[in-house]
Motif scaffolding. Structure first.
Motif, PDB file in Angstrom:
ATOM      1  N   LYS A  19       0.843  -1.201   0.000  1.00  0.00           N
ATOM      2  CA  LYS A  19       0.000   0.000   0.000  1.00  0.00           C
ATOM      3  C   LYS A  19       0.877   1.249   0.000  1.00  0.00           C
ATOM      4  CE  LYS A  19      -3.548   2.196   2.856  1.00  0.00           C
ATOM      5  NZ  LYS A  19      -4.308   2.068   4.119  1.00  0.00           N
ATOM      6  N   GLY A  20       1.932   1.244   0.806  1.00  0.00           N
ATOM      7  CA  GLY A  20       2.863   2.366   0.829  1.00  0.00           C
ATOM      8  C   GLY A  20       3.550   2.563  -0.508  1.00  0.00           C
ATOM      9  N   GLN A  21       3.910   1.467  -1.154  1.00  0.00           N
ATOM     10  CA  GLN A  21       4.526   1.565  -2.478  1.00  0.00           C
ATOM     11  C   GLN A  21       3.543   2.179  -3.473  1.00  0.00           C
ATOM     12  OE1 GLN A  21       5.655  -2.639  -2.718  1.00  0.00           O
ATOM     13  NE2 GLN A  21       7.766  -1.962  -3.019  1.00  0.00           N
ATOM     14  N   MET A  22       2.287   1.779  -3.420  1.00  0.00           N
ATOM     15  CA  MET A  22       1.280   2.316  -4.335  1.00  0.00           C
ATOM     16  C   MET A  22       1.062   3.810  -4.076  1.00  0.00           C
ATOM     17  SD  MET A  22       0.744  -0.199  -6.251  1.00  0.00           S
ATOM     18  CE  MET A  22      -0.506   0.550  -7.257  1.00  0.00           C
ATOM     19  N   GLU A  23       1.076   4.197  -2.814  1.00  0.00           N
ATOM     20  CA  GLU A  23       0.946   5.621  -2.490  1.00  0.00           C
ATOM     21  C   GLU A  23       2.150   6.402  -3.011  1.00  0.00           C
ATOM     22  OE1 GLU A  23       0.361   5.355   1.727  1.00  0.00           O
ATOM     23  OE2 GLU A  23      -1.805   4.978   1.512  1.00  0.00           O
ATOM     24  N   GLY A  24       3.325   5.791  -2.964  1.00  0.00           N
ATOM     25  CA  GLY A  24       4.517   6.422  -3.520  1.00  0.00           C
ATOM     26  C   GLY A  24       4.402   6.608  -5.028  1.00  0.00           C
ATOM     27  N   ILE A  25       3.824   5.631  -5.699  1.00  0.00           N
ATOM     28  CA  ILE A  25       3.608   5.744  -7.148  1.00  0.00           C
ATOM     29  C   ILE A  25       2.629   6.873  -7.429  1.00  0.00           C
ATOM     30  CG2 ILE A  25       2.627   4.577  -9.172  1.00  0.00           C
ATOM     31  CD1 ILE A  25       3.712   1.921  -7.864  1.00  0.00           C
ATOM     32  N   GLU A  26       1.571   6.946  -6.634  1.00  0.00           N
ATOM     33  CA  GLU A  26       0.587   8.023  -6.813  1.00  0.00           C
ATOM     34  C   GLU A  26       1.256   9.390  -6.645  1.00  0.00           C
ATOM     35  OE1 GLU A  26      -3.750   9.475  -5.050  1.00  0.00           O
ATOM     36  OE2 GLU A  26      -2.682   7.830  -4.073  1.00  0.00           O
ATOM     37  N   ARG A  27       2.073   9.524  -5.599  1.00  0.00           N
ATOM     38  CA  ARG A  27       2.777  10.798  -5.376  1.00  0.00           C
ATOM     39  C   ARG A  27       3.716  11.117  -6.539  1.00  0.00           C
ATOM     40  NH1 ARG A  27       2.950   8.748  -0.205  1.00  0.00           N
ATOM     41  NH2 ARG A  27       5.071   7.970  -0.479  1.00  0.00           N
ATOM     42  N   ALA A  28       4.408  10.102  -7.028  1.00  0.00           N
ATOM     43  CA  ALA A  28       5.331  10.317  -8.151  1.00  0.00           C
ATOM     44  C   ALA A  28       4.588  10.816  -9.378  1.00  0.00           C
ATOM     45  CB  ALA A  28       6.083   9.021  -8.463  1.00  0.00           C
ATOM     46  N   LEU A  29       3.425  10.242  -9.623  1.00  0.00           N
ATOM     47  CA  LEU A  29       2.628  10.685 -10.771  1.00  0.00           C
ATOM     48  C   LEU A  29       2.086  12.098 -10.565  1.00  0.00           C
ATOM     49  CD1 LEU A  29       0.728   7.356 -11.509  1.00  0.00           C
ATOM     50  CD2 LEU A  29       2.508   8.418 -12.926  1.00  0.00           C
ATOM     51  N   GLU A  30       1.650  12.379  -9.348  1.00  0.00           N
ATOM     52  CA  GLU A  30       1.108  13.710  -9.053  1.00  0.00           C
ATOM     53  C   GLU A  30       2.166  14.802  -9.175  1.00  0.00           C
ATOM     54  OE1 GLU A  30      -0.607  13.187  -5.167  1.00  0.00           O
ATOM     55  OE2 GLU A  30      -2.572  12.650  -5.995  1.00  0.00           O
ATOM     56  N   THR A  31       3.396  14.475  -8.807  1.00  0.00           N
ATOM     57  CA  THR A  31       4.454  15.491  -8.828  1.00  0.00           C
ATOM     58  C   THR A  31       5.214  15.523 -10.147  1.00  0.00           C
ATOM     59  OG1 THR A  31       6.050  13.972  -7.820  1.00  0.00           O
ATOM     60  CG2 THR A  31       4.753  15.367  -6.323  1.00  0.00           C
ATOM     61  N   GLY A  32       4.839  14.645 -11.072  1.00  0.00           N
ATOM     62  CA  GLY A  32       5.482  14.653 -12.376  1.00  0.00           C
ATOM     63  C   GLY A  32       6.879  14.057 -12.380  1.00  0.00           C
ATOM     64  N   SER A  33       7.111  13.060 -11.554  1.00  0.00           N
ATOM     65  CA  SER A  33       8.417  12.391 -11.539  1.00  0.00           C
ATOM     66  C   SER A  33       8.740  11.807 -12.906  1.00  0.00           C
ATOM     67  CB  SER A  33       8.423  11.262 -10.498  1.00  0.00           C
ATOM     68  OG  SER A  33       8.317  11.782  -9.208  1.00  0.00           O
ATOM     69  N   ALA A  34      10.013  11.585 -13.139  1.00  0.00           N
ATOM     70  CA  ALA A  34      10.460  11.015 -14.413  1.00  0.00           C
ATOM     71  C   ALA A  34       9.830   9.631 -14.614  1.00  0.00           C
ATOM     72  CB  ALA A  34      11.982  10.894 -14.416  1.00  0.00           C
ATOM     73  N   CYS A  35       9.526   9.330 -15.873  1.00  0.00           N
ATOM     74  CA  CYS A  35       8.859   8.059 -16.168  1.00  0.00           C
ATOM     75  C   CYS A  35       9.706   6.858 -15.748  1.00  0.00           C
ATOM     76  CB  CYS A  35       8.452   7.962 -17.629  1.00  0.00           C
ATOM     77  SG  CYS A  35       9.810   8.091 -18.795  1.00  0.00           S
ATOM     78  N   GLY A  36      11.028   6.982 -15.835  1.00  0.00           N
ATOM     79  CA  GLY A  36      11.905   5.891 -15.405  1.00  0.00           C
ATOM     80  C   GLY A  36      11.730   5.581 -13.926  1.00  0.00           C
ATOM     81  N   GLU A  37      11.603   6.621 -13.119  1.00  0.00           N
ATOM     82  CA  GLU A  37      11.396   6.432 -11.680  1.00  0.00           C
ATOM     83  C   GLU A  37      10.040   5.786 -11.413  1.00  0.00           C
ATOM     84  OE1 GLU A  37      11.680   6.150  -7.699  1.00  0.00           O
ATOM     85  OE2 GLU A  37      13.293   6.501  -9.137  1.00  0.00           O
ATOM     86  N   VAL A  38       9.019   6.234 -12.112  1.00  0.00           N
ATOM     87  CA  VAL A  38       7.677   5.642 -11.943  1.00  0.00           C
ATOM     88  C   VAL A  38       7.713   4.170 -12.346  1.00  0.00           C
ATOM     89  CG1 VAL A  38       5.262   5.710 -12.729  1.00  0.00           C
ATOM     90  CG2 VAL A  38       6.484   7.850 -12.248  1.00  0.00           C
ATOM     91  N   LEU A  39       8.392   3.866 -13.432  1.00  0.00           N
ATOM     92  CA  LEU A  39       8.482   2.469 -13.875  1.00  0.00           C
ATOM     93  C   LEU A  39       9.218   1.603 -12.858  1.00  0.00           C
ATOM     94  CD1 LEU A  39       9.203   3.041 -17.659  1.00  0.00           C
ATOM     95  CD2 LEU A  39       7.176   1.941 -16.664  1.00  0.00           C
ATOM     96  N   ARG A  40      10.273   2.140 -12.254  1.00  0.00           N
ATOM     97  CA  ARG A  40      10.993   1.387 -11.212  1.00  0.00           C
ATOM     98  C   ARG A  40      10.085   1.122 -10.013  1.00  0.00           C
ATOM     99  NH1 ARG A  40      15.214   4.060 -13.403  1.00  0.00           N
ATOM    100  NH2 ARG A  40      14.949   5.984 -12.247  1.00  0.00           N
ATOM    101  N   GLN A  41       9.323   2.132  -9.621  1.00  0.00           N
ATOM    102  CA  GLN A  41       8.403   1.953  -8.498  1.00  0.00           C
ATOM    103  C   GLN A  41       7.308   0.942  -8.839  1.00  0.00           C
ATOM    104  OE1 GLN A  41       7.180   6.028  -7.726  1.00  0.00           O
ATOM    105  NE2 GLN A  41       8.615   6.183  -6.022  1.00  0.00           N
TER     106      GLN A  41
END
Length: 90
Positions: A19-41
């Motif tokens: 659940k924490g990992q999924m919330e981290g992915i949500e935050r990454a998407l909301e903040t516009g993190s690099a796609c490579g980072e989102v894919l790693r998560q």
């Protein structure tokens, strides 16, 4: 007693980490993190989910097939596993 009840705390802890990992992915998407980072998560969360699934599957096989109390339980447990594997592989 079901194997999921005996290991409830351990399994819930793993679910909470996922659940924490999924919330981290949500935050990454909301903040516009690099796609490579989102894919790693995403890969990490998928691996965690696959690990949890494998553990529950293994415990199910041990309890309801290998160590079944009756042939009926063995057949039922095996059939449940077949259905789960089919759903998992879709």
């Amino acid at each position: 007693m079901s194997h999921t009840i005996r290991q409830k705390d351990k399994l819930i802890a793993r679910v909470r980490r996922i659940k924490g990992q999924m919330e981290g992915i949500e935050r990454a998407l909301e903040t516009g993190s690099a796609c490579g980072e989102v894919l790693r998560q995403l890969a990490s969360a998928r691996g965690a989910m696959n690990g949890l699934t494998a553990e529950v599957m293994e415990d199910h096989l041990q309890e309801h097939v290998v160590n079944a109390q009756s042939e009926g339980e063995r057949q039922s447990g095996g059939q449940e596993m077949v259905e789960v594997i089919r759903a998992y592989l879709k």
